[in-house]
Design an enzyme around this catalytic site. Structure first.
Site, PDB file in Angstrom:
ATOM      1  N   TRP A 184       1.147  -1.121  -0.022  1.00 43.56           N
ATOM      2  CA  TRP A 184       0.345   0.081  -0.320  1.00 43.56           C
ATOM      3  C   TRP A 184       1.044   1.515   0.851  1.00 43.56           C
ATOM      4  O   TRP A 184       2.013   1.506   0.996  1.00 43.56           O
ATOM      5  CB  TRP A 184      -0.874   0.165   1.322  1.00 43.56           C
ATOM      6  N   GLU A 225      -3.019  -2.962  -2.237  1.00 46.54           N
ATOM      7  CA  GLU A 225      -4.750  -2.847  -1.578  1.00 46.54           C
ATOM      8  C   GLU A 225      -4.143  -1.361  -1.994  1.00 46.54           C
ATOM      9  O   GLU A 225      -3.538   0.537  -2.563  1.00 46.54           O
ATOM     10  CB  GLU A 225      -4.229  -2.635   0.209  1.00 46.54           C
ATOM     11  N   ASP A 293     -11.605   7.376   6.385  1.00 47.33           N
ATOM     12  CA  ASP A 293     -10.840   6.542   6.507  1.00 47.33           C
ATOM     13  C   ASP A 293     -10.598   5.974   8.334  1.00 47.33           C
ATOM     14  O   ASP A 293      -8.746   6.466   8.440  1.00 47.33           O
ATOM     15  CB  ASP A 293      -9.959   6.116   5.858  1.00 47.33           C
TER      16      ASP A 293
END
Ligand code: RNT
Ligand code: ZN
Length: 418
Positions: A184, A225, A293
């Site tokens: 990621w 991701e 998030d």
């Protein structure tokens, strides 16, 4: 008052009436490993002392007792595992290398020996290990990592990715179980970009170079991701959903969905089956976003339950690889691990105790009224009694009295970390 064993027997009969076998559910749940992220224990700080947490992610709160050293972090993880039923895995970030004299080497030079203590930790406890390159909290990450327009900096981060594949191979070999390595990157833009394609093409090339290093695909499962935005990276994220999914699909690696990484009304529970149509295996970061998030501790909420239903009823327990990913610094960090891990397991258990075939038959025959009625009535079935039985059989406290262990640990261990 009924004993726990009596309550379980009653629950077993109740579920049997609707064709659900609680014994089968208990046996199945025991076989499902969840990869517990190490970074809840120290607010994603790691052991490199490179300064603040960057990359558009954030921890808030200053609850006392955060782990300060590898020893403390491992001790805390042990405490958490003692209150989580079943055998699981640990998920380690590259920023958690352990260096002899305490001085980290450059991220492009990390080697298996810097992770030997993690391998030993896992082996002694019979746990698998998953790994993550760390593309944040580093001076060279300020202007992007694998998308960086400066070729030298981009090469540095490519070397980091390859170094991480070698460490993942080492973990797999040491533990005898495949190591999932999740890539990621936070790379993106705070404001409207002049060029969206350039960074994405550089990201693609960087990933191709990393994966081109030659590695054993059975032992190292590389995942990618995606993300929609980060703090300070609101306008553009190079590794968007479309980019990551297309990359994973065309390169034969696994897509990883973090349920905090989509627009608020998009549901990962709905995306799982879509990906299962095309991918032999996928991976999840189970988290809880509150308005953004935010990586709140996972709870036994609707979306966690719905996600685990999708895994269970599509017979995908061996195709969907589960990991937790959240970081809350405002509460006891060990309790945070325990609550989140147990919540995922509770959601799995609830899914395993659902008469999926009967409900599907109602859907297929157009009996939507009865379907809704059954889905709602099921919510009050005695899942808690089966949960306690599961915990007891796995040598872990089933009811809320596990929290006393946290309180003792706080007094005896955490309060002395000042
Ligand atoms: C960030 C991603 C990523 C991180 C960890 C620390 O938004 O979810 O998975 O949380 O790598
Ligand atoms: Zn994540």
């Amino acid at each position: 008052m009924m004993t726990q064993a009596e309550r379980y027997r009653a629950a077993k009969e109740r579920y049997a009436e609707i064709g659900v076998d609680t014994e089968a559910a208990i046996a199945k749940l025991k076989s499902v490993p969840i990869s517990m992220h190490c970074w809840q224990g120290d607010d994603v700080k790691g052991f490199e002392n490179t300064g603040a947490l960057t990359g558009g992610i954030q921890t808030t709160g200053n609850y006392p007792g955060a782990a300060r050293t590898p020893e403390e972090l491992m001790q805390d993880m042990d405490k958490a595992f003692s209150l989580i039923p079943g055998k699981h895995r640990i998920n380690v970030h590259a920023s958690y290398g352990i260096y002899e004299d305490g001085t980290p080497v450059g991220r492009d030079r990390i080697r298996p020996e810097h992770f030997r203590k993690w391998a030993e930790y896992a082996k002694e406890r019979g746990l698998g290990i998953d790994f993550n390159p760390t593309y944040f909290s580093h001076p060279l990450a300020e202007n992007g990592t694998l998308t960086n327009p400066d070729e030298e900096i981009r090469a540095f981060w490519i070397r980091h990715g390859i170094a991480c594949i070698r460490i993942s191979e080492y973990f797999a070999e040491q533990t005898g179980t495949p190591c999932l390595m999740n890539i990621w990157i936070p790379d993106g833009m705070k404001d409207v970009p002049a060029d969206r394609l350039g960074p994405r093409m550089r990201y693609l090339d960087s990933l191709d170079q990393i994966l081109g290093c030659g590695y054993n695909k059975e032992r190292v499962l590389v995942t990618l991701e995606s993300k929609v935005f980060g703090i300070g990276l609101e306008s553009y994220t190079a590794g968007s959903a479309e980019f990551a999914l297309s990359y994973a699909t065309t390169r034969g690696i696994l897509p990883l969905m973090d349920n905090g990484h989509y627009h608020p009304t998009e549901m990962v529970s709905d995306k799982i089956s879509a990906l299962l149509c095309f991918h032999p295996r996928i991976a999840l970061h189970v988290t809880r976003g509150v308005r953004w998030d935010s990586d709140h501790v996972v709870r036994y909420d609707d979306e966690t339950q719905e996600m685990m239903k999708e895994v269970v009823r599509n017979n995908a327990l061996d195709r969907v690889i589960l990991a937790t990913d959240y970081f809350d610094a405002s509460i006891n960090r060990i309790a945070a691990w325990v609550i989140g891990m147990r919540s995922v397991q509770k959601a799995l258990l609830s899914a395993l105790l659902t008469p999926n075939e009967a409900l599907t038959a109602l859907q297929n025959s157009g009996n939507f009224t009865e379907l809704m009625m059954r889905q709602e009535e099921l919510k009050f079935y005695p899942v808690g009694d089966v949960w306690e039985e599961f915990c007891t059989r796995n040598g872990v406290i089933g009811d809320e009295s596990w929290f006393r262990k946290i309180q003792e640990y706080e007094t005896e261990v955490l309060s002395k970390r000042v």
